[in-house]
Design a protein around this motif. Structure first.
Motif, PDB file in Angstrom:
ATOM      1  N   HIS A  30       0.859  -1.182   0.000  1.00  0.00           N
ATOM      2  CA  HIS A  30       0.000   0.000   0.000  1.00  0.00           C
ATOM      3  C   HIS A  30       0.899   1.237   0.000  1.00  0.00           C
ATOM      4  O   HIS A  30       1.538   1.533   1.025  1.00  0.00           O
ATOM      5  CB  HIS A  30      -0.925   0.014   1.213  1.00  0.00           C
ATOM      6  N   PRO A  31       0.984   1.972  -1.114  1.00  0.00           N
ATOM      7  CA  PRO A  31       1.919   3.100  -1.217  1.00  0.00           C
ATOM      8  C   PRO A  31       1.772   4.134  -0.110  1.00  0.00           C
ATOM      9  O   PRO A  31       2.779   4.667   0.371  1.00  0.00           O
ATOM     10  CB  PRO A  31       1.578   3.708  -2.586  1.00  0.00           C
ATOM     11  N   LEU A  32       0.538   4.418   0.321  1.00  0.00           N
ATOM     12  CA  LEU A  32       0.348   5.433   1.349  1.00  0.00           C
ATOM     13  C   LEU A  32       0.932   4.984   2.684  1.00  0.00           C
ATOM     14  O   LEU A  32       1.565   5.778   3.396  1.00  0.00           O
ATOM     15  CB  LEU A  32      -1.136   5.762   1.504  1.00  0.00           C
ATOM     16  N   MET A  33       0.745   3.712   3.034  1.00  0.00           N
ATOM     17  CA  MET A  33       1.308   3.187   4.275  1.00  0.00           C
ATOM     18  C   MET A  33       2.833   3.144   4.199  1.00  0.00           C
ATOM     19  O   MET A  33       3.529   3.513   5.149  1.00  0.00           O
ATOM     20  CB  MET A  33       0.761   1.790   4.566  1.00  0.00           C
ATOM     21  N   ILE A  56      16.535  -4.311  11.251  1.00  0.00           N
ATOM     22  CA  ILE A  56      15.095  -4.506  11.398  1.00  0.00           C
ATOM     23  C   ILE A  56      14.422  -4.413  10.034  1.00  0.00           C
ATOM     24  O   ILE A  56      14.785  -3.564   9.215  1.00  0.00           O
ATOM     25  CB  ILE A  56      14.480  -3.450  12.349  1.00  0.00           C
ATOM     26  N   ALA A  57      13.437  -5.282   9.782  1.00  0.00           N
ATOM     27  CA  ALA A  57      12.584  -5.174   8.594  1.00  0.00           C
ATOM     28  C   ALA A  57      11.137  -5.043   9.065  1.00  0.00           C
ATOM     29  O   ALA A  57      10.649  -5.896   9.804  1.00  0.00           O
ATOM     30  CB  ALA A  57      12.747  -6.386   7.698  1.00  0.00           C
ATOM     31  N   ILE A  58      10.489  -3.961   8.653  1.00  0.00           N
ATOM     32  CA  ILE A  58       9.076  -3.735   8.975  1.00  0.00           C
ATOM     33  C   ILE A  58       8.271  -4.157   7.755  1.00  0.00           C
ATOM     34  O   ILE A  58       8.383  -3.550   6.686  1.00  0.00           O
ATOM     35  CB  ILE A  58       8.815  -2.258   9.318  1.00  0.00           C
ATOM     36  N   LEU A  59       7.463  -5.215   7.894  1.00  0.00           N
ATOM     37  CA  LEU A  59       6.822  -5.839   6.739  1.00  0.00           C
ATOM     38  C   LEU A  59       5.306  -5.912   6.896  1.00  0.00           C
ATOM     39  O   LEU A  59       4.802  -6.282   7.959  1.00  0.00           O
ATOM     40  CB  LEU A  59       7.350  -7.266   6.562  1.00  0.00           C
ATOM     41  N   ASP A  60       4.608  -5.590   5.809  1.00  0.00           N
ATOM     42  CA  ASP A  60       3.175  -5.866   5.756  1.00  0.00           C
ATOM     43  C   ASP A  60       3.010  -7.384   5.764  1.00  0.00           C
ATOM     44  O   ASP A  60       3.762  -8.105   5.099  1.00  0.00           O
ATOM     45  CB  ASP A  60       2.605  -5.270   4.468  1.00  0.00           C
ATOM     46  N   ASP A  80      -5.018  -7.703  10.163  1.00  0.00           N
ATOM     47  CA  ASP A  80      -5.570  -9.001  10.542  1.00  0.00           C
ATOM     48  C   ASP A  80      -5.517  -9.231  12.040  1.00  0.00           C
ATOM     49  O   ASP A  80      -4.528  -8.908  12.695  1.00  0.00           O
ATOM     50  CB  ASP A  80      -4.821 -10.128   9.832  1.00  0.00           C
ATOM     51  N   LYS A  81      -6.567  -9.850  12.544  1.00  0.00           N
ATOM     52  CA  LYS A  81      -6.619 -10.181  13.968  1.00  0.00           C
ATOM     53  C   LYS A  81      -6.918 -11.672  14.151  1.00  0.00           C
ATOM     54  O   LYS A  81      -7.588 -12.076  15.091  1.00  0.00           O
ATOM     55  CB  LYS A  81      -7.684  -9.334  14.669  1.00  0.00           C
ATOM     56  N   GLU A  82      -6.409 -12.483  13.231  1.00  0.00           N
ATOM     57  CA  GLU A  82      -6.637 -13.922  13.288  1.00  0.00           C
ATOM     58  C   GLU A  82      -5.627 -14.581  14.227  1.00  0.00           C
ATOM     59  O   GLU A  82      -4.433 -14.305  14.161  1.00  0.00           O
ATOM     60  CB  GLU A  82      -6.526 -14.539  11.892  1.00  0.00           C
ATOM     61  N   GLU A  83      -6.106 -15.467  15.066  1.00  0.00           N
ATOM     62  CA  GLU A  83      -5.240 -16.121  16.050  1.00  0.00           C
ATOM     63  C   GLU A  83      -4.112 -16.892  15.390  1.00  0.00           C
ATOM     64  O   GLU A  83      -2.971 -16.885  15.867  1.00  0.00           O
ATOM     65  CB  GLU A  83      -6.075 -17.051  16.936  1.00  0.00           C
ATOM     66  N   GLU A  84      -4.408 -17.559  14.273  1.00  0.00           N
ATOM     67  CA  GLU A  84      -3.382 -18.388  13.637  1.00  0.00           C
ATOM     68  C   GLU A  84      -2.207 -17.542  13.154  1.00  0.00           C
ATOM     69  O   GLU A  84      -1.051 -17.978  13.205  1.00  0.00           O
ATOM     70  CB  GLU A  84      -3.967 -19.171  12.464  1.00  0.00           C
ATOM     71  N   LEU A  85      -2.495 -16.323  12.702  1.00  0.00           N
ATOM     72  CA  LEU A  85      -1.415 -15.447  12.243  1.00  0.00           C
ATOM     73  C   LEU A  85      -0.501 -15.058  13.401  1.00  0.00           C
ATOM     74  O   LEU A  85       0.720 -14.998  13.258  1.00  0.00           O
ATOM     75  CB  LEU A  85      -1.985 -14.201  11.577  1.00  0.00           C
ATOM     76  N   TYR A  86      -1.090 -14.798  14.570  1.00  0.00           N
ATOM     77  CA  TYR A  86      -0.269 -14.487  15.750  1.00  0.00           C
ATOM     78  C   TYR A  86       0.626 -15.672  16.085  1.00  0.00           C
ATOM     79  O   TYR A  86       1.815 -15.511  16.402  1.00  0.00           O
ATOM     80  CB  TYR A  86      -1.141 -14.164  16.968  1.00  0.00           C
ATOM     81  N   ASP A  87       0.032 -16.866  16.037  1.00  0.00           N
ATOM     82  CA  ASP A  87       0.802 -18.072  16.373  1.00  0.00           C
ATOM     83  C   ASP A  87       1.963 -18.273  15.400  1.00  0.00           C
ATOM     84  O   ASP A  87       3.073 -18.622  15.796  1.00  0.00           O
ATOM     85  CB  ASP A  87      -0.113 -19.302  16.344  1.00  0.00           C
ATOM     86  N   TYR A 108       4.716  -7.255  16.328  1.00  0.00           N
ATOM     87  CA  TYR A 108       3.461  -7.479  15.606  1.00  0.00           C
ATOM     88  C   TYR A 108       2.544  -6.316  15.964  1.00  0.00           C
ATOM     89  O   TYR A 108       2.102  -6.191  17.104  1.00  0.00           O
ATOM     90  CB  TYR A 108       2.849  -8.811  16.036  1.00  0.00           C
ATOM     91  N   ILE A 109       2.293  -5.446  14.983  1.00  0.00           N
ATOM     92  CA  ILE A 109       1.541  -4.220  15.227  1.00  0.00           C
ATOM     93  C   ILE A 109       0.327  -4.167  14.307  1.00  0.00           C
ATOM     94  O   ILE A 109       0.429  -4.446  13.106  1.00  0.00           O
ATOM     95  CB  ILE A 109       2.416  -2.975  14.981  1.00  0.00           C
ATOM     96  N   LEU A 110      -0.807  -3.808  14.869  1.00  0.00           N
ATOM     97  CA  LEU A 110      -1.996  -3.597  14.063  1.00  0.00           C
ATOM     98  C   LEU A 110      -1.859  -2.267  13.328  1.00  0.00           C
ATOM     99  O   LEU A 110      -1.416  -1.267  13.893  1.00  0.00           O
ATOM    100  CB  LEU A 110      -3.239  -3.595  14.948  1.00  0.00           C
ATOM    101  N   LYS A 111      -2.245  -2.261  12.046  1.00  0.00           N
ATOM    102  CA  LYS A 111      -1.990  -1.086  11.213  1.00  0.00           C
ATOM    103  C   LYS A 111      -2.656   0.177  11.736  1.00  0.00           C
ATOM    104  O   LYS A 111      -2.116   1.277  11.560  1.00  0.00           O
ATOM    105  CB  LYS A 111      -2.429  -1.352   9.772  1.00  0.00           C
ATOM    106  N   GLU A 112      -3.826   0.023  12.352  1.00  0.00           N
ATOM    107  CA  GLU A 112      -4.511   1.221  12.837  1.00  0.00           C
ATOM    108  C   GLU A 112      -3.749   1.929  13.953  1.00  0.00           C
ATOM    109  O   GLU A 112      -4.025   3.082  14.272  1.00  0.00           O
ATOM    110  CB  GLU A 112      -5.937   0.887  13.301  1.00  0.00           C
ATOM    111  N   PHE A 113      -2.768   1.224  14.548  1.00  0.00           N
ATOM    112  CA  PHE A 113      -1.962   1.830  15.612  1.00  0.00           C
ATOM    113  C   PHE A 113      -0.485   1.945  15.214  1.00  0.00           C
ATOM    114  O   PHE A 113       0.367   2.203  16.057  1.00  0.00           O
ATOM    115  CB  PHE A 113      -2.061   0.994  16.900  1.00  0.00           C
ATOM    116  N   ALA A 114      -0.184   1.776  13.915  1.00  0.00           N
ATOM    117  CA  ALA A 114       1.211   1.672  13.479  1.00  0.00           C
ATOM    118  C   ALA A 114       2.033   2.908  13.828  1.00  0.00           C
ATOM    119  O   ALA A 114       3.123   2.784  14.399  1.00  0.00           O
ATOM    120  CB  ALA A 114       1.274   1.408  11.975  1.00  0.00           C
ATOM    121  N   ILE A 115       1.542   4.077  13.487  1.00  0.00           N
ATOM    122  CA  ILE A 115       2.318   5.296  13.738  1.00  0.00           C
ATOM    123  C   ILE A 115       2.506   5.517  15.237  1.00  0.00           C
ATOM    124  O   ILE A 115       3.586   5.896  15.700  1.00  0.00           O
ATOM    125  CB  ILE A 115       1.650   6.524  13.091  1.00  0.00           C
TER     126      ILE A 115
END
Length: 210
Positions: free
Chosen positions: A11-14, A50-54, A84-91, A101-108
């Motif tokens: 996402h270019p804006l992000m 550090i690599a910050i990755l979508d 994403d807020k899926e449990e499997e992704l966290y695992d 692991y940061i949710l995008k809405e709180f990234a900044i």
């Protein structure tokens, strides 16, 4: 703030927003990418701290990059950002030694705090998922192990240590076909889905009980 950082997001804006913000705070942004393959190639070439990755990108996901870095013993610490807020992704993130692991809405709001933790070798996960992570530490009920044979428990333990089926076969002096049969039986007994990573994620989350 000489920590070298790579940022990748389709996402270019992000991508621009994070790059501009961290640059303004004095961080050393050594590269950026808009797809997973480009991001991984830059990690191999530049070896940023550090690599910050979508987490979801074309060609290779953030999780696939984290897995590749783990398998190839690359020193770069991975921070994932996602909606994403899926449990499997966290695992999976925990299983592949993701440091942040940061949710995008709180990234900044959270990215600097996350970076500071990661630089000090301390994983950082958004507070929004802290309760889930705490609960996951006790996810295994001891009686579940009663469902598995001693051979199956050995195999699950080796899976948690990132052994492939061939490596497990060599370790236990059995055929790969036998290992795959055991894996299938374990998945059935534990009532896991048939995704390729499901057994690895379960084994890694519960390896302290094995």
């Amino acid at each position: 703030m000489n920590t070298s950082i790579l940022i990748a997001d389709d996402h270019p804006l992000m991508l621009r927003g994070l790059t501009d913000f961290l640059t303004s705070q004095g961080y050393n942004i050594v590269g950026s990418a808009e797809d997973g393959n480009a991001a991984y190639n830059l990690i191999v070439k530049l070896k940023p701290e550090i690599a910050i990755l979508d987490i979801r990108m074309p060609l290779k996901s953030g999780l696939e990059i984290a897995e590749a870095c783990q398998k190839n013993h690359l020193p770069t610490k991975i921070i994932l950002i996602t909606f994403d807020k899926e449990e499997e992704l966290y695992d999976q993130a925990k299983a592949f030694n993701v440091y942040g692991y940061i949710l995008k809405e709180f990234a900044i709001e959270e990215i600097e705090t996350c970076i500071k933790h990661v630089v000090n070798g301390t994983p950082y996960f958004s507070e929004e998922i802290a309760e889930y992570l705490k609960a996951s530490q006790t996810a295994l009920r001891p009686e579940i192990l009663d469902l598995l044979t001693k051979s199956e428990i050995k195999i699950v333990k080796l899976i948690s240590e990132n052994y492939t089926s061939q490596e497990i076969a060599n370790e236990l002096s059995i055929s790969v076909r036998t290992v795959d049969k055991h894996r299938s039986n374990i998945v059935h007994k534990l009532k896991l889905d048939n995704k390729p990573t499901s057994l690895f994620v379960w084994a890694n989350k519960n390896k302290d009980f094995l």
